[in-house]
Design a protein around this motif. Structure first.
Motif, mmCIF file in Angstrom:
data_model
loop_
_atom_site.group_PDB
_atom_site.id
_atom_site.type_symbol
_atom_site.label_atom_id
_atom_site.label_comp_id
_atom_site.label_asym_id
_atom_site.label_seq_id
_atom_site.Cartn_x
_atom_site.Cartn_y
_atom_site.Cartn_z
ATOM 1 N N GLN A 264 21.898 -10.816 18.906
ATOM 2 C CA GLN A 264 20.877 -9.819 19.204
ATOM 3 C C GLN A 264 20.800 -8.832 18.039
ATOM 4 N N PRO A 265 19.853 -9.044 17.106
ATOM 5 C CA PRO A 265 19.747 -8.113 15.974
ATOM 6 C C PRO A 265 19.030 -6.830 16.384
ATOM 7 N N ASN A 266 19.267 -5.788 15.630
ATOM 8 C CA ASN A 266 18.614 -4.510 15.892
ATOM 9 C C ASN A 266 18.518 -3.750 14.575
ATOM 10 N N PHE A 267 17.460 -2.995 14.409
ATOM 11 C CA PHE A 267 17.326 -2.195 13.205
ATOM 12 C C PHE A 267 16.524 -0.946 13.540
ATOM 13 N N LYS A 277 14.490 25.680 2.276
ATOM 14 C CA LYS A 277 15.946 25.768 2.415
ATOM 15 C C LYS A 277 16.356 26.124 3.835
ATOM 16 N N ASN A 278 15.472 26.761 4.587
ATOM 17 C CA ASN A 278 15.803 27.188 5.946
ATOM 18 C C ASN A 278 15.414 26.184 7.015
ATOM 19 N N SER A 279 14.530 25.249 6.690
ATOM 20 C CA SER A 279 13.937 24.409 7.733
ATOM 21 C C SER A 279 14.011 22.942 7.354
ATOM 22 N N SER A 280 14.298 22.104 8.350
ATOM 23 C CA SER A 280 14.339 20.663 8.128
ATOM 24 C C SER A 280 13.710 19.950 9.310
ATOM 25 N N LEU A 281 13.134 18.792 9.021
ATOM 26 C CA LEU A 281 12.529 17.943 10.042
ATOM 27 C C LEU A 281 13.237 16.600 10.016
ATOM 28 N N GLU A 282 13.674 16.149 11.182
ATOM 29 C CA GLU A 282 14.385 14.881 11.291
ATOM 30 C C GLU A 282 13.670 14.007 12.317
ATOM 31 N N VAL A 283 13.465 12.746 11.949
ATOM 32 C CA VAL A 283 12.819 11.777 12.830
ATOM 33 C C VAL A 283 13.705 10.542 12.897
ATOM 34 N N THR A 284 13.880 10.000 14.084
ATOM 35 C CA THR A 284 14.639 8.764 14.219
ATOM 36 C C THR A 284 13.844 7.779 15.063
ATOM 37 N N LEU A 285 13.711 6.549 14.554
ATOM 38 C CA LEU A 285 12.970 5.481 15.216
ATOM 39 C C LEU A 285 13.951 4.401 15.645
ATOM 40 N N ASN A 286 13.897 4.051 16.920
ATOM 41 C CA ASN A 286 14.798 3.041 17.473
ATOM 42 C C ASN A 286 16.240 3.307 17.059
ATOM 43 N N PRO A 287 16.740 4.500 17.347
ATOM 44 C CA PRO A 287 18.096 4.832 16.887
ATOM 45 C C PRO A 287 19.142 3.974 17.569
ATOM 46 N N PRO A 338 16.823 7.023 23.773
ATOM 47 C CA PRO A 338 15.513 7.342 23.194
ATOM 48 C C PRO A 338 14.986 6.223 22.291
ATOM 49 N N LEU A 339 13.682 5.958 22.413
ATOM 50 C CA LEU A 339 13.023 5.025 21.507
ATOM 51 C C LEU A 339 12.665 5.728 20.203
ATOM 52 N N ILE A 340 12.227 6.974 20.312
ATOM 53 C CA ILE A 340 11.889 7.793 19.152
ATOM 54 C C ILE A 340 12.226 9.239 19.481
ATOM 55 N N SER A 341 12.656 9.969 18.476
ATOM 56 C CA SER A 341 12.962 11.383 18.683
ATOM 57 C C SER A 341 12.693 12.141 17.395
ATOM 58 N N THR A 342 12.232 13.377 17.538
ATOM 59 C CA THR A 342 12.032 14.260 16.393
ATOM 60 C C THR A 342 12.779 15.560 16.641
ATOM 61 N N LYS A 343 13.183 16.194 15.547
ATOM 62 C CA LYS A 343 13.945 17.437 15.670
ATOM 63 C C LYS A 343 13.590 18.354 14.505
ATOM 64 N N LEU A 344 13.167 19.559 14.826
ATOM 65 C CA LEU A 344 12.866 20.584 13.833
ATOM 66 C C LEU A 344 13.894 21.695 13.978
ATOM 67 N N ILE A 345 14.569 22.019 12.877
ATOM 68 C CA ILE A 345 15.573 23.085 12.869
ATOM 69 C C ILE A 345 15.200 24.081 11.786
#
Length: 742
Positions: A264-267, A277-287, A338-345
């Protein structure tokens, strides 16, 4: 109102400041320092020096016997820090360890603490032992070390260490891009240095500045100034692809051969970008949120509520210190798959923002009752978490939280609230949390129960309800006394759909008061004794609990801490039945007498209820956890452990339950990045055995390669043939994840 609170805080604290010095290091060219664990006079000749000339434990800001010198340099893109810790090599405790191995606290170590915003919201901690093994953490203001340090926080940096003829030396190379700090090429950070060592088996802590052990805010005492000019701020653009796969096999009958399924492969892909410098955006697909190491199984045979497990998924650990609540308003493991997730810090000088979204494919649904909790797993849901915190001053913070979960086929859970943190004086702190929830149940069969909660059925049948929770605490700490007064309030219909709440319908007051002294003698290094009293009423105004604890704690020979608690429940109501005079004696012993051996023992003897019986009755309780850690060499360690629990009838030799969980772990650490380990566990409650071998390479916080497996026995075959080491089900897995920076 905010303005008035701000002025009040300034008035209360106008005469209170911690001492500080300013340090202005010299700037060097990139490549001048080679990180090899050797403090070369040629490389470090232009460094400024910082002496660790305060012993803060067990001594109270006295001149230490041990000499320690730190060195500071910086370039356009990196900060360089070196330590020269003088000692007899034969007395240095150290082992080669993997990243964030908590066993490092038993080693000789050096610390760096940064408060890059200078506002005491948190400290960024970097730790190394004499072999250059790393541990990093985020420290927040909390009552206990367990709550204070978040070791899931990561800073990508280099370390190297060497034991020399008169001590050990450690070098740090810290990219500015890896640390959060305000925008701007000229920076002024708060910092200090620390060293933990041992003197005749007694743990010693040294610091580069004085430490006030009576203050209610520990991280506020990182106040020395580090001035850096004309540095380059590089924005990170990172991709984190992974490739994983697993093969599973099982038996249909006991004597069949294991039949394997197809591979069962997965990616999937992660993406992280610095907006500034203060803000970052992170996205994860099929984590891939599979854990490298199995959770330590907890004994839940006598628990009427769901148990909480720590978060081990790196994506959900980054930045989540801002959403830690006493009332359980947010629990990241409630976002199950989660299938997809986003995070803003975003973190500025005066505010912080955290915004998380996720599409959860298998939603956890948890209902809290007065005495029991109910847990089910359902369909897809969409999750939002919005957190904002404002600093009115260094000593006053106010925040807002909103969480939402919307279920695919109807139903929702919304929660809104505010919280605050106020340092009222040198020794006094006040905190609060207030939350409201608005819910509509889905129509689903996720939970099967005929129970009712305050007129509402536990079955999910489209009912609307709302509730609230309150939390207030006044905390005081002086040289001799430590006290707090806490009030908690959970209404009967309080629910946090993105949190962890297992009991409600209670108004709960706690008073804690202890006396503490620091004799600083080998046989008695610390002593405290005191009491904690709890009283709980329900919303119907009937008495739920009266409990009084007597607590004694000592630190003594062989680096040993002993805590004894007499827990006396004078009255307890459970499921409408009244019980009196439930007494238990709890002993907690933690000891690290040598570099080779650490011990942890928890023992409880007394009386408790059989909570999961149809009619709960009193029984004789005996539980213990014994966890030794044996370091056989600098690279090899083993850790056998046993967790045992039983509850015996008062009037016979029969048991409500009687069982144990035995676990054995062996690890060989080739270097700081590469290890092999095997974990095995046998659970007599479920009569199941598993073994989990794993080979792991982890050169930085994000890049990882591992290959391993799980082999299990199935309890349904035990009647046909009982064997401790039988394998009925197996899984082989591997994963490769690599951090790509642009």
């Amino acid at each position: 109102m905010f303005h008035r609170i701000h002025i009040l805080s300034i008035i209360l604290l106008s005469n209170y400041n911690y001492s500080q010095e300013k340090f202005i290091p010299n700037k060097i060219d990139e490549g001048q320092i080679t990180i090899d664990g050797i403090i070369s006079e040629k490389e470090w000749k232009n460094a400024i020096f910082v002496d660790l000339d305060y012993e803060v434990n067990p001594g109270n800001n006295i001149v230490p016997k041990e000499k320690t010198k730190a060195y500071i340099l910086y370039s356009d893109t990196h900060l360089y820090i070196g330590f020269y810790a003088y000692a007899k090599p034969s007395e240095i405790r150290a082992s080669v360890r993997s990243r964030d191995d908590l066993g490092m606290i038993s080693d000789d170590i050096v610390w760096i603490a940064f408060d890059t915003y200078g506002d005491s919201r948190n400290n960024y901690i970097l730790v190394s032992n004499p072999f250059g093994s790393q541990l990093d953490a985020r420290a927040i203001n909390a009552l206990t070390d367990e709550d204070r340090y978040d070791i899931n926080f990561n800073v990508d940096h280099e370390t190297s260490g060497t034991i020399v003829s008169d001590g050990y030396q450690v070098e740090f190379k810290i990219p500015f891009a890896s640390l959060p700090f305000p925008n701007g090429n000229n920076q002024e950070w708060n910092f200090n240095f620390r060293r933990n060592t041992f003197r005749e088996g007694i743990p010693i802590e040294l610091r580069s500045q004085p430490y006030d052990r009576t203050a209610p805010c520990q991280i506020c005492q990182t106040t020395d100034k580090l001035l850096l000019t004309d540095i380059k701020i590089e924005k990170r653009v990172e991709f984190l692809p992974y490739l994983a796969g697993n093969i599973t096999g099982s038996k249909s009958n006991l004597f069949d051969e294991i039949k394997y399924q197809k591979l069962q492969p997965n990616f999937g892909l992660g993406f992280n970008v610095d907006l500034n410098k203060n803000s970052s955006l992170e996205v994860t697909l099929n984590p891939d949120f599979s854990q490298v190491e199995a959770d330590v199984t907890q004994i839940d045979v006598n628990s009427a509520v769901a148990l909480e497990y720590p978060e081990r998924r790196p994506y959900f650990n980054r930045g989540t210190d801002i959403v830690q609540y006493v009332s359980g308003a947010f629990y990241s493991r409630s976002i199950n798959n989660p299938l997809i997730s986003t995070k803003l810090i975003s973190q500025g000088k005066k505010e912080r923002l955290f915004f998380l979204t996720a599409l959860d494919q298998n939603s956890i649904y948890q209902i809290a009752g007065e005495d029991r909790s109910y847990l089910g797993e359902g369909e897809e849901s969409f999750v939002n978490v919005l957190r904002y915190q404002r600093l009115l001053s260094k000593n006053t913070r106010l925040g807002f939280l909103s969480t939402n979960r919307y279920y695919k086929n109807g139903g929702y859970g919304n929660l809104f609230g505010t919280d605050g943190w106020f340092l009222l004086s040198k020794n006094l702190r006040f905190t609060y949390e207030v939350f409201l929830n608005l819910n509509k149940e889905p129509v689903a069969d996720w939970i099967k129960s005929e129970d009712n909660i305050f007129g509402r059925s536990v079955v999910l049948d489209n009912q609307n309800f709302n509730g609230k929770s309150l939390y207030f605490q006044l905390y005081r700490n002086t040289e001799k006394w430590r006290s707090y007064l806490t009030y908690r309030d959970f209404s009967p219909n309080f629910q946090a759909d993105v949190g962890f709440v297992v009991k409600n319908n209670r108004r709960w007051a706690t008073l804690y008061h202890t006396y503490q002294v620091f004799p600083n003698k080998p046989a008695l290094q610390f002593l405290s004794f005191g009491t904690k009293a709890d009283i709980v009423y329900t919303y119907e105004d009937y008495l739920k609990t009266i409990s009084v604890d007597a607590i004694l704690s000592v630190k003594t020979l062989f680096n040993t801490e002993i805590t004894y608690t007499l827990d006396f429940d004078a009255f307890k109501n459970f499921l409408g039945r009244d019980y009196r005079n439930l007494e238990s004696n709890r002993f907690v012993i933690r000891s690290s007498p040598s570099e080779s051996l650490s011990l942890n023992l928890n023992l409880t003897v007394g009386r408790d209820l059989a909570y999961n019986e149809a009619i709960p009755e009193k029984g004789k309780e005996l539980t213990f956890n014994f966890i030794p850690l044996i370091q056989l060499s600098n690279k090899l360690r083993i850790s056998p452990s046993i967790r045992y629990a039983r509850l015996k009838y008062l009037d016979s030799d029969n048991f409500y339950y009687n069982g144990s969980i035995s676990r054995f772990s062996i690890r060989y650490q080739f270097n700081n990045f590469f290890n092999i380990r095997i974990i095995s566990e046998y659970n007599t409650f479920s009569e199941r055995f598993f073994i989990q071998p794993l080979i792991q390479w982890n050169p930085n916080p994000s890049t990882v390669f591992y290959i391993g497996g799980n082999q299990n026995s199935l309890s349904e075959f035990n009647d046909e043939m009982y064997s401790l080491f039988r394998v009925d089900q197996t899984q082989l897995f591997l994963k490769f994840q690599y951090l790509l920076g642009i």
